[in-house]
Motif scaffolding. Structure first.
Motif, PDB file in Angstrom:
ATOM      1  N   ILE A 132       0.686  -1.229   0.055  1.00 29.42           N
ATOM      2  CA  ILE A 132       0.107  -0.010  -0.078  1.00 29.42           C
ATOM      3  C   ILE A 132       0.958   1.398   0.018  1.00 29.42           C
ATOM      4  O   ILE A 132       2.095   1.263   0.236  1.00 29.42           O
ATOM      5  CB  ILE A 132      -0.878  -0.070   1.232  1.00 29.42           C
ATOM      6  CG1 ILE A 132      -2.198   0.865   1.080  1.00 29.42           C
ATOM      7  CG2 ILE A 132      -0.174   0.103   2.560  1.00 29.42           C
ATOM      8  CD1 ILE A 132      -3.085   0.463   2.202  1.00 29.42           C
ATOM      9  N   GLU A 133       0.439   2.376  -0.359  1.00 28.61           N
ATOM     10  CA  GLU A 133       1.270   3.562  -0.303  1.00 28.61           C
ATOM     11  C   GLU A 133       1.006   4.328   0.927  1.00 28.61           C
ATOM     12  O   GLU A 133      -0.269   4.572   1.139  1.00 28.61           O
ATOM     13  CB  GLU A 133       0.855   4.618  -1.562  1.00 28.61           C
ATOM     14  CG  GLU A 133       1.410   5.769  -1.674  1.00 28.61           C
ATOM     15  CD  GLU A 133       0.970   6.748  -2.499  1.00 28.61           C
ATOM     16  OE1 GLU A 133       0.683   7.933  -2.380  1.00 28.61           O
ATOM     17  OE2 GLU A 133       0.926   6.243  -3.787  1.00 28.61           O
ATOM     18  N   ILE A 174      -2.990   7.371   3.629  1.00 33.98           N
ATOM     19  CA  ILE A 174      -2.775   5.869   3.131  1.00 33.98           C
ATOM     20  C   ILE A 174      -3.838   6.051   1.882  1.00 33.98           C
ATOM     21  O   ILE A 174      -4.735   6.482   1.759  1.00 33.98           O
ATOM     22  CB  ILE A 174      -3.269   4.792   4.006  1.00 33.98           C
ATOM     23  CG1 ILE A 174      -2.531   4.986   5.334  1.00 33.98           C
ATOM     24  CG2 ILE A 174      -3.295   3.563   3.376  1.00 33.98           C
ATOM     25  CD1 ILE A 174      -3.244   4.388   6.566  1.00 33.98           C
ATOM     26  N   ARG A 175      -3.033   5.393   0.685  1.00 33.38           N
ATOM     27  CA  ARG A 175      -3.911   5.144  -0.662  1.00 33.38           C
ATOM     28  C   ARG A 175      -3.429   3.786  -0.830  1.00 33.38           C
ATOM     29  O   ARG A 175      -2.620   3.107  -0.830  1.00 33.38           O
ATOM     30  CB  ARG A 175      -3.317   6.201  -1.569  1.00 33.38           C
ATOM     31  CG  ARG A 175      -3.542   7.489  -1.150  1.00 33.38           C
ATOM     32  CD  ARG A 175      -2.964   8.385  -2.237  1.00 33.38           C
ATOM     33  NE  ARG A 175      -2.730   7.808  -3.412  1.00 33.38           N
ATOM     34  CZ  ARG A 175      -2.902   8.413  -4.620  1.00 33.38           C
ATOM     35  NH1 ARG A 175      -3.246   9.545  -4.522  1.00 33.38           N
ATOM     36  NH2 ARG A 175      -2.763   7.790  -5.805  1.00 33.38           N
ATOM     37  N   ARG A 176      -4.710   3.207  -1.884  1.00 35.87           N
ATOM     38  CA  ARG A 176      -4.595   1.924  -2.494  1.00 35.87           C
ATOM     39  C   ARG A 176      -3.385   1.982  -3.638  1.00 35.87           C
ATOM     40  O   ARG A 176      -3.146   2.975  -4.090  1.00 35.87           O
ATOM     41  CB  ARG A 176      -5.647   1.593  -3.024  1.00 35.87           C
ATOM     42  CG  ARG A 176      -6.735   1.323  -2.039  1.00 35.87           C
ATOM     43  CD  ARG A 176      -8.071   0.606  -3.010  1.00 35.87           C
ATOM     44  NE  ARG A 176      -8.991   0.120  -2.179  1.00 35.87           N
ATOM     45  CZ  ARG A 176      -9.888   0.692  -1.799  1.00 35.87           C
ATOM     46  NH1 ARG A 176     -10.243   1.852  -2.225  1.00 35.87           N
ATOM     47  NH2 ARG A 176     -10.960   0.335  -0.753  1.00 35.87           N
ATOM     48  N   PRO A 211       5.551   4.332  -1.865  1.00 36.53           N
ATOM     49  CA  PRO A 211       4.531   3.171  -2.155  1.00 36.53           C
ATOM     50  C   PRO A 211       5.363   1.804  -1.612  1.00 36.53           C
ATOM     51  O   PRO A 211       6.323   1.705  -1.351  1.00 36.53           O
ATOM     52  CB  PRO A 211       4.616   3.319  -3.865  1.00 36.53           C
ATOM     53  CG  PRO A 211       5.990   3.951  -4.159  1.00 36.53           C
ATOM     54  CD  PRO A 211       6.053   4.979  -3.231  1.00 36.53           C
ATOM     55  N   ASN A 212       4.793   0.727  -1.907  1.00 35.43           N
ATOM     56  CA  ASN A 212       5.093  -0.710  -1.699  1.00 35.43           C
ATOM     57  C   ASN A 212       5.532  -0.656  -0.428  1.00 35.43           C
ATOM     58  O   ASN A 212       6.502  -1.651   0.024  1.00 35.43           O
ATOM     59  CB  ASN A 212       6.439  -0.912  -2.593  1.00 35.43           C
ATOM     60  CG  ASN A 212       6.009  -1.136  -3.903  1.00 35.43           C
ATOM     61  OD1 ASN A 212       4.991  -1.637  -4.359  1.00 35.43           O
ATOM     62  ND2 ASN A 212       7.109  -0.843  -4.756  1.00 35.43           N
ATOM     63  N   ARG A 213       4.661  -0.100   0.540  1.00 36.40           N
ATOM     64  CA  ARG A 213       4.872  -0.579   2.011  1.00 36.40           C
ATOM     65  C   ARG A 213       3.901  -1.652   2.514  1.00 36.40           C
ATOM     66  O   ARG A 213       2.910  -1.784   2.046  1.00 36.40           O
ATOM     67  CB  ARG A 213       4.389   0.719   2.899  1.00 36.40           C
ATOM     68  CG  ARG A 213       5.214   1.868   2.621  1.00 36.40           C
ATOM     69  CD  ARG A 213       6.700   2.013   3.193  1.00 36.40           C
ATOM     70  NE  ARG A 213       6.681   1.611   4.529  1.00 36.40           N
ATOM     71  CZ  ARG A 213       6.678   2.310   5.353  1.00 36.40           C
ATOM     72  NH1 ARG A 213       6.667   3.647   5.460  1.00 36.40           N
ATOM     73  NH2 ARG A 213       6.962   2.141   6.514  1.00 36.40           N
TER      74      ARG A 213
END
Length: 97
Positions: free
Chosen positions: A66-67, A87-89, A72-74
């Motif tokens: 997730i961002e 938080i963003r998809r 990104p890629n957390r």
């Protein structure tokens, strides 16, 4: 559906999930907080666009990418919540600079 064992506990942390305010408890991971709020889709696969959500909840499967705060890629299952997180998809693969 995920739910808290003790729903009467006071919430002290607020997250912003794509403009929606989400309550979390100190000590929650981002994945646990989003699942408890009824959010079940965290990202889409790069090729087919299939929805993905947390699976293992211990950092092995990478389905919860997730961002978080523009990064990104957390792994949402490994990141503890902090007040005011944005938080963003994640849609597909992140761009390589």
């Amino acid at each position: 559906m995920f739910q808290r064992l003790d729903p009467g506990t006071a919430t002290a942390v607020r997250l912003d999930f794509e403009g929606q305010s989400v309550a979390a408890e100190p000590g929650d991971t981002v994945a646990a907080a989003l699942l408890a709020a009824g959010i079940g889709r965290f990202r889409e696969t790069p090729v087919a666009g299939s929805p993905r959500a947390p699976y293992c909840m211990m950092g092995i499967c990478f389905d919860c990418l997730i961002e978080i705060d523009g990064v990104p890629n957390r792994q949402a299952c490994m990141v503890p919540v902090a007040d005011g997180m944005k938080i963003r998809r994640q849609h597909g693969a992140r761009e390589v600079a």
